[in-house]
Design an enzyme around this catalytic site. Structure first.
Site, PDB file in Angstrom:
ATOM      1  N   SER A  48     -11.274  -0.819  -0.772  1.00  0.00           N
ATOM      2  CA  SER A  48      -9.974  -0.811  -0.094  1.00  0.00           C
ATOM      3  C   SER A  48     -10.128  -1.050   1.397  1.00  0.00           C
ATOM      4  O   SER A  48      -9.221  -1.577   2.051  1.00  0.00           O
ATOM      5  CB  SER A  48      -9.270   0.533  -0.308  1.00  0.00           C
ATOM      6  OG  SER A  48      -8.733   0.630  -1.590  1.00  0.00           O
ATOM      7  N   HIS A  85      -3.803   6.008   3.188  1.00  0.00           N
ATOM      8  CA  HIS A  85      -4.455   4.772   2.755  1.00  0.00           C
ATOM      9  C   HIS A  85      -3.827   3.524   3.380  1.00  0.00           C
ATOM     10  O   HIS A  85      -4.523   2.634   3.893  1.00  0.00           O
ATOM     11  CB  HIS A  85      -4.386   4.701   1.229  1.00  0.00           C
ATOM     12  CG  HIS A  85      -5.299   3.700   0.597  1.00  0.00           C
ATOM     13  ND1 HIS A  85      -4.930   2.398   0.390  1.00  0.00           N
ATOM     14  CD2 HIS A  85      -6.555   3.819   0.106  1.00  0.00           C
ATOM     15  CE1 HIS A  85      -5.922   1.737  -0.202  1.00  0.00           C
ATOM     16  NE2 HIS A  85      -6.922   2.582  -0.393  1.00  0.00           N
ATOM     17  N   ASP A 122       0.853  -1.198   0.000  1.00  0.00           N
ATOM     18  CA  ASP A 122       0.000   0.000   0.000  1.00  0.00           C
ATOM     19  C   ASP A 122       0.885   1.243   0.000  1.00  0.00           C
ATOM     20  O   ASP A 122       1.969   1.229  -0.582  1.00  0.00           O
ATOM     21  CB  ASP A 122      -0.936  -0.041   1.221  1.00  0.00           C
ATOM     22  CG  ASP A 122      -2.286   0.593   0.951  1.00  0.00           C
ATOM     23  OD1 ASP A 122      -2.327   1.801   0.647  1.00  0.00           O
ATOM     24  OD2 ASP A 122      -3.307  -0.111   1.034  1.00  0.00           O
TER      25      ASP A 122
END
Length: 754
Positions: free
Chosen positions: A543, A217, A153
Site C-alpha cells: 500500500s 491509510h 482509499d
C-alpha cells in the site's frame, strides 16, 4: 356397534388434521417468506460501457429497475429497497440485493457481462524519495499543478500540513468533480475534490460520515503520492526529515471507499465510476481482492479498464500475502502492479536481558522504558486455562490465549507476529520471534521488538535457566540497511495466476517503514486503546509502494500530457533499475522489472504502446466472446474467427516478456513487439540480450532498429528456444541501446507444473 359417535369423532379428527396441516403449511410459508429476505446479499451486476444517454448522477437508470423487476418481481422491490446503486458515469452496472438463484438468473440476461458478490477487499516520506534518486531539486514540469491524482482509499485528513493549499491557484479547468463536504470537512486548492461511499452496509459507531479519514491509510497514501513538502516531520523523533510526495504541486481528489471493515466491491466501483468522470489523470488504489479472479469480476480491474479507455493509468498494490508464489491478486495488463522494497533506513530496537546480553530486532518502537527492567515470561508458560487454552496455543500470543494474572506487568516472549494477546492481557511489552530478522514490522501499541529465531531461542534459554528473568526494551534507533533495496517477505509474488505469460508484478517501489501524513485521531498502531497522537506515521506494505509509483506516473504525465496509460506504464517499467536475485530468490516474480527510477522514467527513449483494440484482441485470446466485449466497450468489437488468438497473450505489446511451459526441457516461444520512438528523432538502437542461461537461445530479429522521426513505430520479434533443464525459472533481459537511451525489458522463462 354404535357407529354415530365414532363417525362424529372421525369427522372431528379429519377436520383437526386438515386444520393442523393448513396451519403447518402456513407456518412453513411464513417462515420461508420471513427467511427469504435474509438469504439476499449484495451482488454487483456489471454491464460494460456507460449508458449512451447522459443520466443525472442522482438518478437511477430505468433499465436497472426493469432488470431487477424481471428477476425478483415488483412486489419484492416494493417490500424493501433492493437496488442500492447505479453505476452510469464511466461504465454501466448496479449493486443490488439478490438471492444466489436471482444472481444466476441476472447473469443470463442480455447485456450483462458478469455478476459477482459484493466482497470486501483488503487495504494492502522523508527518505524514500531520496533513496530512489528523486531529490527535491529534480527537474519539474511547469504543468505539474494541472495533474490530478485520484486516491481511492479511507479518505483524507485535510488539515494536515501535507495538504495545505498555500501557493496553489484554482483547480484546473478540466476538473468536473465535487467536494462532498460537511460542517467537519472542506476541500481547498490542493484537495480539490472529495467523496465518500457507503452503499451496501449501514454506518457503524465511530465512523465519520464524510471523506474525512479516521483510519490513517488514505491520508498516508495520498501524502506519499502528492503531499506538500513539510519540514521536521517524524514519528516521535523517528525518521525525522522533510516529508513530501512524488508530485508536491499536483492536485488530489479523494474517494473514500474504504472503512474500518474494509473496502466493499460496491463502494470501490462507485469510486472508480466518479473518479474517471471527474477528470483525474492518475488513479491510485492501494487495495485488492482477497483472492484472484476473472478480469471482469473484481472492481479494481473493471475500473482500471474503463480508466484506461479514458486515458487514465491506474496504479495498484501487488498485495501483502508473500512470500509464497502466485499470491498477487491484481494483475491485469492495463494497470500497473507495484511490489514493495526496503529503503536504506531501518529502525533497530534493542532488547537487553537481566544478564546484560543485548539482542537487536525490528519494530518501529516509540516507547521508552528508560532502561527499567521488568519480569520476563514466555507466553507458552502463561496459558489462559480457564478459556481452554494450553501452552501450545498461548505461545502465539493470540487474543484471549494468555492468562492476564500471569503476564500483567511483564515483558512477554511470543512465538506470534503481533502480540495482541499479551497487549490485551496487560503486558508491559512483547518480544516477537517468528519473522525473519531482515523483515519489517509496523508500530505496536506497547514496547516491542521482533528478533530472529536464534536470538529468540537464546532468550527462551535465558528464561528457562534463570530463577527471576528480566528484560527491558529500548526505543528504536535509526541505522543504515546496507543490503537495500530488496523485497520484504510480505510483498505478494507472481507469477500471474490467470495469464501466465504476462509478467506481474510490473515494478517495485519503496514500501517498508515509510513516513507519511497521519490523522491525529487514528491509532498509530491500528490497535484499540493506543492513545498516541501523531501527525506522521511509519508503516509498511505494498500500500505504501503503490503511491510511490502513482507519484512517478503523475511525474511522467506532467512532462507528457498526451501519452497513453500504456506508454506511461512502459516508460516506468523499461527505465527501472535491476535488482539482485541473490537477495530476492523469486527474482522477477518478486520485483518485476526492478526498482522504480523516477528521474529516468520521463525519458525512456522507446515505449511499448497499446491501444484499446490491443486489449480487445488480448481478451479474445483469453476466451472472451464478441458479445461480452461489445457490452464492455460499447462498440462493435469482435473476435474474428480468422485470427489465431492462441498466442496473443504472448504478443500483447507489453514492455516485459514471460514464457511459461509445462515441459522445461522443450521451451519454445515467439514474441512480437512494436517500439515507438520518443527519444531522439534520428536514432539507431541495437539489441542486446543480457543474462541468457546456457541451453536457452534468445534471438531478436531485426537486432537493429533505425528511427528517422519521433513517433515512428518499428516492429521486431523475440524467439526463445531450448531448455531450462531442472531449473524452475531463468531470467534474462532485452536491452535496446542507442548510446543515449537504454530500454530494458525483463525476460522470464519458467516451468508450470499442473
Amino acid at each position: 356397534m354404535d357407529l354415530v359417535p365414532w363417525s362424529r369423532k372421525g369427522f372431528f379428527y379429519v377436520v383437526w388434521f386438515l386444520l393442523l396441516s393448513l396451519t403447518c403449511t402456513l407456518l412453513v410459508d411464513v417462515t420461508h417468506s420471513a427467511a427469504h429476505p435474509d438469504t439476499r446479499k449484495v451482488y454487483i451486476v456489471y454491464m460494460g460501457d456507460k449508458p449512451k444517454l447522459d443520466i443525472p448522477t442522482t438518478t437511477t437508470l430505468p433499465l436497472h429497475v426493469d432488470m431487477l423487476q424481471n428477476v425478483v418481481g415488483s412486489s419484492n422491490i416494493a417490500q424493501e429497497p433492493l437496488l442500492l446503486h447505479s453505476y452510469k458515469r464511466s461504465f454501466n452496472g448496479f449493486a443490488a440485493k439478490l438471492t444466489e438463484e436471482e444472481a444466476q438468473k441476472m447473469a443470463g440476461m442480455a447485456g450483462v457481462v458478469s455478476v459477482f458478490p459484493n466482497e470486501k477487499q483488503k487495504l494492502h516520506t522523508t527518505r524514500s524519495w531520496n533513496f530512489i534518486g528523486f531529490h527535491e531539486n529534480v527537474k519539474r514540469s511547469t504543468v505539474e499543478s494541472d495533474v490530478i491524482v485520484g486516491v481511492i482509499d479511507t479518505g483524507v485528513w485535510p488539515e494536515s500540513a501535507s495538504f495545505s493549499d498555500a501557493g496553489f491557484g484554482p483547480p484546473p479547468k478540466k476538473w468536473k468533480g465535487t467536494c462532498q463536504g460537511s460542517s467537519n470537512f472542506t476541500c481547498n486548492n490542493k484537495i480539490i475534490g472529495a467523496r465518500y461511499y457507503r452503499i451496501s452496509e449501514p454506518f457503524i459507531k465511530g465512523e465519520i460520515k464524510s471523506p474525512r479519514d479516521s483510519e490513517g491509510h488514505g491520508t498516508h497514501t495520498a501524502s506519499t503520492a502528492a503531499g506538500n513538502l513539510v519540514s521536521k516531520a517524524s514519528l516521535f523523533g523517528l525518521g525525522s526529515g522533510r516529508a513530501r510526495g512524488g508530485v508536491p504541486s499536483a492536485r488530489i481528489a479523494v474517494y473514500k471507499a474504504c472503512w474500518s471493515t474494509g473496502c466493499s466491491f460496491a463502494d470501490t466501483l462507485a469510486a472508480f465510476d466518479d473518479a474517471i468522470a471527474d477528470g483525474v489523470d492518475i488513479i491510485s488504489t492501494s487495495l485488492g481482492p482477497r483472492s484472484p479472479d476473472d478480469y471482469f469480476r473484481t472492481p479494481v480491474t473493471i475500473g482500471a479498464f474503463h480508466a484506461f479507455r479514458k486515458g487514465i493509468l491506474t496504479s495498484t498494490s501487488a498485495g501483502n500475502d508473500g512470500p509464497q508464489l502466485k499470491t498477487i491478486t491484481v494483475f491485469a495488463p492495463w494497470l500497473l502492479s507495484v511490489a514493495a522494497t526496503t529503503i536504506d533506513r531501518e529502525f533497530v530496537t534493542k532488547v537487553q536481558l537481566g544478564n546484560q546480553k543485548i539482542h537487536e530486532g525490528i519494530v518501529t518502537n516509540t516507547f521508552d522504558l528508560k532502561g527499567k527492567f521488568y519480569p520476563l515470561i514466555y507466553a507458552g508458560d502463561a496459558p489462559n486455562r480457564k478459556a481452554g487454552y494450553d501452552g501450545s496455543i498461548s505461545k502465539t500470543c493470540k487474543p484471549g490465549t494468555v492468562d492476564h494474572n500471569l503476564v500483567k506487568g511483564k515483558i512477554v516472549l511470543c512465538d506470534g507476529t503481533t502480540g495482541y494477546g499479551a497487549y490485551f492481557a496487560g503486558a508491559v511489552g512483547v518480544i516477537l520471534q517468528s519473522r525473519p530478522v531482515a523483515d519489517v514490522l509496523d508500530p505496536l501499541p506497547m514496547p516491542a521488538s521482533c528478533l530472529g529465531l536464534d536470538s529468540g531461542n537464546s532468550i527462551y534459554y535465558y528464561i528457562t535457566s534463570t530463577r527471576n528473568p528480566t528484560a527491558t526494551i529500548f526505543k528504536s534507533t535509526e541505522d543504515i540497511d546496507t543490503l537495500s533495496p530488496y523485497v520484504p517477505s510480505f510483498s505478494s509474488r507472481g507469477p500471474n495466476p490467470v495469464t501466465p505469460n504476462i509478467l506481474k508484478p510490473d515494478i517495485a517501489a519503496p514500501g517498508a517503514s515509510i513516513l507519511a501524513a497521519w490523522p491525529p485521531i487514528a491509532p498509530v498502531s491500528d490497535y484499540p486503546g493506543d492513545d498516541r497522537v501523531a501527525s506522521y506515521n511509519v508503516i509498511s506494505g505494498t500500500s505504501m509502494a503503490c503511491p510511490h509509483a502513482t507519484g512517478v506516473a503523475a511525474y511522467v504525465k506532467s512532462f507528457h500530457p498526451n501519452w497513453s496509460p500504456a506508454a506511461i506504464q512502459s516508460a516506468i517499467i523499461t527505465t527501472a533499475k535491476p535488482l539482485s536475485p541473490d537477495l530476492n530468490p523469486e527474482a522477477e516474480f518478486a520485483y518485476g522489472a526492478g526498482q522504480i527510477d523516477p528521474v529516468r522514467a520521463p525519458y525512456p527513449g522507446l515505449v511499448y504502446d497499446a491501444t484499446e483494440q490491443d486489449y480487445i484482441e488480448f481478451l479474445c485470446a483469453q476466451g472472451y466472446s464478441t458479445k461480452l466485449l461489445q457490452s464492455i466497450t460499447g462498440h462493435k468489437s469482435s473476435c474474428s474467427s480468422k485470427t489465431n488468438y492462441g498466442a496473443l497473450s504472448d504478443n500483447l505489446n507489453y514492455p516485459s516478456f514471460a514464457l511459461s511451459s509445462s515441459n522445461p526441457n522443450s521451451i519454445s516461444g515467439v514474441f512480437n513487439r512494436t517500439a515507438t520512438n520518443v527519444g531522439s528523432p534520428r536514432s539507431t538502437y541495437k539489441a542486446k540480450v543480457i543474462g541468457a542461461t546456457k541451453g536457452l537461445e534468445i534471438k531478436v530479429n531485426p537486432s537493429i532498429l533505425s528511427f528517422s522521426s519521433l513517433g515512428q513505430k518499428l516492429s521486431f520479434q523475440v524467439t526463445v528456444k531450448g531448455s531450462i533443464h531442472h531449473k524452475s525459472r531463468v531470467s534474462a533481459s532485452l536491452m535496446w541501446d542507442d548510446g543515449t537511451f537504454q530500454v530494458r525489458s525483463p525476460i522470464v522463462v519458467y516451468a508450470i507444473y499442473y
